[in-house]
Enzyme design. Structure first.
Site, short mmCIF file in Angstrom:
data_model
loop_
_atom_site.label_atom_id
_atom_site.label_comp_id
_atom_site.label_asym_id
_atom_site.label_seq_id
_atom_site.Cartn_x
_atom_site.Cartn_y
_atom_site.Cartn_z
CE1 TYR A 94 5.67 6.64 9.64
CE2 TYR A 94 6.59 8.20 11.21
CZ TYR A 94 5.50 7.66 10.55
OH TYR A 94 4.24 8.15 10.80
CB CYS A 95 9.01 4.70 4.40
SG CYS A 95 10.19 3.32 4.45
CG PHE A 96 4.40 0.15 5.10
CD1 PHE A 96 3.31 0.47 5.89
CD2 PHE A 96 4.60 -1.18 4.74
CE1 PHE A 96 2.43 -0.52 6.33
CE2 PHE A 96 3.73 -2.17 5.17
CZ PHE A 96 2.65 -1.84 5.96
N GLY A 99 12.29 0.83 4.99
CA GLY A 99 13.15 0.33 3.92
C GLY A 99 13.56 1.39 2.93
CE1 TYR A 124 1.04 3.78 10.95
CE2 TYR A 124 0.87 1.71 9.76
CZ TYR A 124 0.30 2.69 10.55
OH TYR A 124 -1.01 2.57 10.94
#
Length: 373
Positions: A94-96, A99, A124
């Site tokens: 995952y990222c923030f 995206g 996140y």
């Protein structure tokens, strides 16, 4: 390929392995227990791309990102992601926000390493929001009872004997008083909140609906209790733990002198560890100088200095009892007497440790299994 994930509950209840593609600066501000930070961009690269985005727009920022993360740098990062994916075939990335960054990691893993690896939709931010809601729901839907009592009565010992206790001080890695700092430091505020929410989530998934907490101030060291929980704690019923002054002194001596010294020695070695322990003890006393008053502080500091000298010389800790007992009788106990009076209407039971443990077990309807004969 496994599907991208939106089941945040499953991720946390089952401790799914996750790699966090955010930059280290984002990760250190707040993350989830057990997650590994394997960023697409380091902090400097992220800052350059962010500046480019503000000045020249998204496409220019994307192009700069590909320039910065290319060649050997790109190959090394793909290798790290691939190693994680192979070691954790049931995991996610995952990222923030779920995206572009996590999509790029996903694409590069596929094209360069031949690995299909799912990402967490919403990233996140969505998982963090889910955990905040988890705590709010637990406060709204569950039954809580608090354990209070004077300093040194063994409230943490009571919690350790209960299947439905949530140890807030353990999550904060702090003993909750002016002397409560541990050798290993405290988690970031967001990490504290996330770990607490996951603890509540897992317990509720296991069928628990009633929880026992220690009666805490809003701040446990520098970790602040989630506001909904703290507000609830101003109204929850209270069980008051009692013990003799002598037993309390011994308990404080063990936790704040013997065990704390051992913690520092384990982290920093014998000589540096003892020096750090002594400095921490003196600092803790100095921090309450104004509330103690100058004369009392000087008297207790002199006893503490003598005790530390004796401990350094021959390992004896007996003299520490002097400042501990004085601090309890002259400083902490009067505050707790006032607290008990102000909370008297909420106290539903009072007694010594075993009676309190038995009462709380009866209250929850849970009794430990008798040992096999």
């Amino acid at each position: 390929m496994r599907e991208n994930c939106t089941d945040y509950r499953d991720l946390f209840i089952n401790d799914r392995p996750m790699m966090d593609a955010r930059a280290p600066v984002e990760f250190h501000k707040g993350a989830f227990p057990g997650v590994i930070n394997l960023p697409l961009m380091n902090d400097i690269e992220r800052q350059k791309v962010g500046t480019c985005y503000k000045q020249h727009g998204q496409q220019a920022a994307i192009e700069l990102g590909h320039q910065l993360v290319s060649g050997r740098t790109k190959a090394e990062r793909i290798e790290a992601w691939a190693s994680f994916a192979k070691a954790n075939p049931d995991g996610y990335l995952y990222c923030f926000r779920g995206g572009l960054r996590s999509q790029i990691v996903q694409q590069w893993l596929k094209s360069e390493a031949g690995i299909d690896y799912p990402r967490v939709i919403g990233g996140y931010k969505a998982m963090r929001g889910f955990l905040l809601e988890t705590t709010e729901q637990a406060v709204a839907e569950c039954d809580f009872v608090l354990v209070g009592g004077m300093t040194g009565t063994g409230k943490t010992e009571v919690l350790a004997q209960l299947h439905n206790a949530v140890d807030l001080e353990a999550h904060a890695n702090h003993r909750g008083s002016s002397f409560g700092k541990r050798a290993s430091g405290q988690p970031a505020q967001i990490d504290f909140e996330n770990a607490l929410a996951i603890d509540l989530l897992k317990r509720r998934a296991a069928g628990q609906r009633q929880f026992v907490l220690e009666d805490e101030a809003r701040l446990i060291g520098r970790c602040s209790l989630p506001l909904p929980l703290y507000q609830g704690m101003q109204h929850y019923p209270l069980v008051w733990l009692e013990d003799s002054l002598g037993d309390r002194v011994e308990r404080i001596l063990q936790a704040y002198v013997v065990e704390l010294c051992a913690e520092f020695v384990a982290v920093e070695g014998a000589e540096a560890g003892f020096a750090a322990f002594a400095a921490r003890l003196r600092e803790s006393l100095a921090n309450i100088t104004r509330r103690l008053g100058g004369e009392r502080y000087q008297r207790l500091a002199a006893i503490m200095d003598q005790a530390l000298e004796e401990q350094a010389r021959d390992g004896q800790v007996d003299t520490h009892r002097g400042w501990i007992e004085a601090l309890l009788v002259e400083y902490y106990d009067p505050m707790y007497v006032f607290q008990r009076e102000s909370k008297a209407g909420r106290i539903e039971f009072a007694g010594e440790q075993q009676a309190v443990v038995e009462y709380l077990r009866q209250r929850s309807g849970h009794f430990p299994e008798a040992p096999a004969s």
